[in-house]
Design a protein around this motif. Structure first.
Motif, PDB file in Angstrom:
ATOM      1  N   LEU A 129       0.827  -1.211   0.000  1.00  0.00           N
ATOM      2  CA  LEU A 129       0.000   0.000   0.000  1.00  0.00           C
ATOM      3  C   LEU A 129       0.860   1.260   0.000  1.00  0.00           C
ATOM      4  CD1 LEU A 129      -2.842  -1.054   2.464  1.00  0.00           C
ATOM      5  CD2 LEU A 129      -2.938  -0.929  -0.027  1.00  0.00           C
ATOM      6  N   GLY A 130       1.995   1.228   0.718  1.00  0.00           N
ATOM      7  CA  GLY A 130       2.898   2.384   0.685  1.00  0.00           C
ATOM      8  C   GLY A 130       3.469   2.615  -0.697  1.00  0.00           C
ATOM      9  N   TYR A 131       3.848   1.528  -1.387  1.00  0.00           N
ATOM     10  CA  TYR A 131       4.342   1.662  -2.752  1.00  0.00           C
ATOM     11  C   TYR A 131       3.260   2.226  -3.672  1.00  0.00           C
ATOM     12  CZ  TYR A 131       5.488   0.094  -7.480  1.00  0.00           C
ATOM     13  OH  TYR A 131       5.701   0.034  -8.827  1.00  0.00           O
ATOM     14  N   VAL A 132       2.019   1.755  -3.503  1.00  0.00           N
ATOM     15  CA  VAL A 132       0.920   2.255  -4.332  1.00  0.00           C
ATOM     16  C   VAL A 132       0.705   3.747  -4.107  1.00  0.00           C
ATOM     17  CG1 VAL A 132      -1.564   2.102  -4.703  1.00  0.00           C
ATOM     18  CG2 VAL A 132      -0.205   0.019  -4.500  1.00  0.00           C
ATOM     19  N   VAL A 133       0.740   4.176  -2.841  1.00  0.00           N
ATOM     20  CA  VAL A 133       0.509   5.590  -2.526  1.00  0.00           C
ATOM     21  C   VAL A 133       1.621   6.465  -3.106  1.00  0.00           C
ATOM     22  CG1 VAL A 133       0.371   7.262  -0.649  1.00  0.00           C
ATOM     23  CG2 VAL A 133      -0.881   5.108  -0.484  1.00  0.00           C
ATOM     24  N   VAL A 134       2.869   6.057  -2.904  1.00  0.00           N
ATOM     25  CA  VAL A 134       3.995   6.856  -3.398  1.00  0.00           C
ATOM     26  C   VAL A 134       3.991   6.921  -4.924  1.00  0.00           C
ATOM     27  CG1 VAL A 134       6.511   6.979  -3.535  1.00  0.00           C
ATOM     28  CG2 VAL A 134       5.405   6.428  -1.361  1.00  0.00           C
ATOM     29  N   ASN A 158       1.461   6.533  -7.085  1.00  0.00           N
ATOM     30  CA  ASN A 158       0.365   7.345  -7.611  1.00  0.00           C
ATOM     31  C   ASN A 158       0.534   8.818  -7.254  1.00  0.00           C
ATOM     32  OD1 ASN A 158      -2.014   5.560  -8.822  1.00  0.00           O
ATOM     33  ND2 ASN A 158      -1.102   4.420  -7.131  1.00  0.00           N
ATOM     34  N   TRP A 159       1.162   9.125  -6.112  1.00  0.00           N
ATOM     35  CA  TRP A 159       1.443  10.515  -5.766  1.00  0.00           C
ATOM     36  C   TRP A 159       2.433  11.127  -6.751  1.00  0.00           C
ATOM     37  CZ3 TRP A 159      -0.235  14.515  -3.087  1.00  0.00           C
ATOM     38  CH2 TRP A 159       0.636  15.554  -2.786  1.00  0.00           C
ATOM     39  N   ASN A 160       3.476  10.366  -7.104  1.00  0.00           N
ATOM     40  CA  ASN A 160       4.452  10.864  -8.089  1.00  0.00           C
ATOM     41  C   ASN A 160       3.804  11.043  -9.454  1.00  0.00           C
ATOM     42  OD1 ASN A 160       6.506  10.902  -6.181  1.00  0.00           O
ATOM     43  ND2 ASN A 160       7.140   8.802  -6.643  1.00  0.00           N
ATOM     44  N   TRP A 214       1.737  14.698 -13.626  1.00  0.00           N
ATOM     45  CA  TRP A 214       0.612  15.155 -14.433  1.00  0.00           C
ATOM     46  C   TRP A 214       0.291  16.622 -14.162  1.00  0.00           C
ATOM     47  CZ3 TRP A 214      -4.234  16.865 -12.744  1.00  0.00           C
ATOM     48  CH2 TRP A 214      -5.192  17.040 -13.750  1.00  0.00           C
ATOM     49  N   ARG A 215       0.385  17.008 -12.880  1.00  0.00           N
ATOM     50  CA  ARG A 215       0.102  18.405 -12.538  1.00  0.00           C
ATOM     51  C   ARG A 215       1.154  19.334 -13.133  1.00  0.00           C
ATOM     52  NH1 ARG A 215      -0.781  20.767  -6.397  1.00  0.00           N
ATOM     53  NH2 ARG A 215      -1.397  22.877  -7.006  1.00  0.00           N
ATOM     54  N   GLN A 216       2.414  18.932 -13.112  1.00  0.00           N
ATOM     55  CA  GLN A 216       3.468  19.764 -13.693  1.00  0.00           C
ATOM     56  C   GLN A 216       3.288  19.912 -15.200  1.00  0.00           C
ATOM     57  OE1 GLN A 216       7.120  17.910 -12.516  1.00  0.00           O
ATOM     58  NE2 GLN A 216       6.966  18.567 -10.367  1.00  0.00           N
ATOM     59  N   ARG A 217       2.900  18.823 -15.862  1.00  0.00           N
ATOM     60  CA  ARG A 217       2.670  18.929 -17.304  1.00  0.00           C
ATOM     61  C   ARG A 217       1.488  19.840 -17.616  1.00  0.00           C
ATOM     62  NH1 ARG A 217       3.793  13.282 -17.227  1.00  0.00           N
ATOM     63  NH2 ARG A 217       1.560  12.839 -17.267  1.00  0.00           N
ATOM     64  N   ARG A 218       0.452  19.765 -16.791  1.00  0.00           N
ATOM     65  CA  ARG A 218      -0.697  20.636 -16.996  1.00  0.00           C
ATOM     66  C   ARG A 218      -0.322  22.104 -16.820  1.00  0.00           C
ATOM     67  NH1 ARG A 218      -5.505  19.538 -19.200  1.00  0.00           N
ATOM     68  NH2 ARG A 218      -6.553  20.867 -17.652  1.00  0.00           N
ATOM     69  N   GLN A 219       0.469  22.391 -15.784  1.00  0.00           N
ATOM     70  CA  GLN A 219       0.899  23.764 -15.563  1.00  0.00           C
ATOM     71  C   GLN A 219       1.786  24.252 -16.708  1.00  0.00           C
ATOM     72  OE1 GLN A 219       2.757  23.742 -11.726  1.00  0.00           O
ATOM     73  NE2 GLN A 219       0.812  23.698 -10.590  1.00  0.00           N
ATOM     74  N   ALA A 220       2.700  23.397 -17.175  1.00  0.00           N
ATOM     75  CA  ALA A 220       3.560  23.796 -18.291  1.00  0.00           C
ATOM     76  C   ALA A 220       2.745  24.023 -19.559  1.00  0.00           C
ATOM     77  CB  ALA A 220       4.629  22.736 -18.528  1.00  0.00           C
ATOM     78  N   GLN A 221       1.713  23.203 -19.764  1.00  0.00           N
ATOM     79  CA  GLN A 221       0.873  23.368 -20.940  1.00  0.00           C
ATOM     80  C   GLN A 221       0.082  24.663 -20.883  1.00  0.00           C
ATOM     81  OE1 GLN A 221      -1.886  20.178 -21.414  1.00  0.00           O
ATOM     82  NE2 GLN A 221      -2.881  21.055 -23.219  1.00  0.00           N
ATOM     83  N   GLN A 222      -0.383  25.025 -19.675  1.00  0.00           N
ATOM     84  CA  GLN A 222      -1.141  26.274 -19.555  1.00  0.00           C
ATOM     85  C   GLN A 222      -0.258  27.500 -19.699  1.00  0.00           C
ATOM     86  OE1 GLN A 222      -3.115  25.996 -15.801  1.00  0.00           O
ATOM     87  NE2 GLN A 222      -4.537  24.369 -16.461  1.00  0.00           N
TER      88      GLN A 222
END
Length: 389
Positions: A288-293, A295-297, A302-310
């Motif tokens: 579960l720790g591996y899954v959380v880390v 998916n968090w990464n 994804w958030r960084q790519r969205r910000q760069a795209q905007q």
């Protein structure tokens, strides 16, 4: 393993490894919690049995007698209850009423006498996979193909425990079986397996992979007179009579084992439950720790790519963007056309795979996806490289 079983195993493995193994981690966590809860209950039962005195039937009255000066009150004596372990011999209660060995149960087949009689009929079924596909029963992947359907009836008469087969009026304890769901130390006195004759319907069941009966097993089990057993329960005085009843918190009530054997059995189960709980819990936490880390990464990328795209609009969204002349006009050979739009020349190579299959616009669109992959080799894309010739 057949082809169908391999396919089912592959589907189950994909299901358990979905979302990077989150389902597998939750399943291991559930089993670990169950193991810890059972370990806690067994530990409590182990302490109670270890502290309970192991005494003879003739000594029960002295143990239950209240030590206070007001112990002469019959109500106080009747309310005195204590957890004890008693080893004694089974005898019918009717024996203390003056009716020698009357009011007992007898097996119809063997003629043996006892105080508890259990008759069961088990329909044994087999399951064949047939010509038209594998069995529709998914449980056959985890358990044996033999299935049992059992119907049983239990009869009992009031019985007592006495010391060593002796039956004085003042040295017996009545066993109260009301509300007890503990396993009973029954002895098998009759067993007979009768084969079931096959019918055309049975042939069709086997042909299409369904269960079909192969035999009927008749059994008779009883708690015979004169058998030495151990009773672990709450003993009390009711109207001057010793009564033993079961304790729901304990895994034993009537057993063939002695106190020492019960302690060894519970101690072994506790060790197994504790080790399995720790191991499975550690695996569940790690997964579960591996899954959380992971998916968090992914979410941060994804958030960084969205910000760069905007912040920096793509050339497709820029109305003033004019692609290279040789990409938009002129005759482009078929071998140099973009594999996505089939209009412009291939200009961008994917990093790290190095495939040059897309134009600059389509390659940028692919890279901006949530999980960018090369359209040829499906390898993850880290960057683009413009190719000039």
């Amino acid at each position: 393993m057949s082809v169908h079983e391999q396919a089912a195993a592959a589907v189950l493995s994909q299901l358990f490894l979905a979302a990077d193994g989150a389902l597998l981690g939750l399943g291991l966590a559930y089993v670990a919690v169950r193991s810890i809860l059972k370990f806690t209950a067994n530990s409590s039962a182990l302490r109670k049995i270890e502290q309970a005195p192991s005494i003879h039937v003739s000594d029960l009255r002295s143990v239950l007698t209240l030590p206070s000066a007001n112990a002469n009150n019959a109500n106080e004596q009747s309310n005195c209850e204590k957890l004890v372990i008693v080893r004694g011999t089974v005898e019918a209660k009717s024996a203390v009423d003056g009716h020698c060995r009357s009011g007992v149960l007898a097996s119809q087949e063997s003629g043996d006498k006892g105080v508890i009689l259990q008759r069961s009929q088990t329909c044994i079924r087999n399951e064949w996979r047939g010509f038209f596909g594998w069995t529709s029963n998914l449980r056959s992947l985890f358990v044996s193909s033999w299935k049992e359907q059992e119907s049983s009836t239990v009869r009992m008469v009031p019985f007592i425990l006495v010391d060593g087969g002796r039956l004085p009026q003042s040295a017996y304890v009545i066993v109260n079986m009301e509300g007890s769901r503990h396993p009973l130390p029954l002895t098998t006195v009759y067993r007979h397996l009768q084969p079931v004759n096959a019918s055309p319907y049975t042939f069709l069941q086997a042909l299409f992979g369904h269960e079909y009966p192969v035999g009927l097993l008749d059994e008779e089990k009883l708690l015979p007179l004169g058998k030495e057993i151990t009773a672990v329960g709450i003993c009390s005085l009711k109207d001057g009579t010793l009564v033993m009843k079961s304790c729901e918190d304990l895994p034993f009530f009537l057993s063939d084992m002695t106190k020492d054997q019960m302690l060894v059995d519970l101690d072994f189960k506790n060790k197994v439950l504790f080790c399995s709980g720790i191991v499975l819990g550690s695996l569940a936490v790690g997964i579960l720790g591996y899954v959380v880390v992971r998916n968090w990464n992914r979410w941060k990328e994804w958030r960084q790519r969205r910000q760069a795209q905007q912040q920096s609009p793509s050339p497709n969204n820029d109305v003033n963007y004019q692609g290279p002349v040789d990409d938009e006009i002129g005759d482009v050979p078929d071998g140099e056309l973009c594999v996505i739009c089939l209009m412009r020349r291939r200009r961008s190579a994917f990093v790290p795979c190095g495939h040059l299959v897309c134009c600059q616009s389509c390659a940028s669109s692919v890279k901006r996806g949530l999980s960018p992959k090369c359209p040829v080799c499906r390898q993850a894309i880290r960057d683009l490289m413009r190719i000039y010739d």
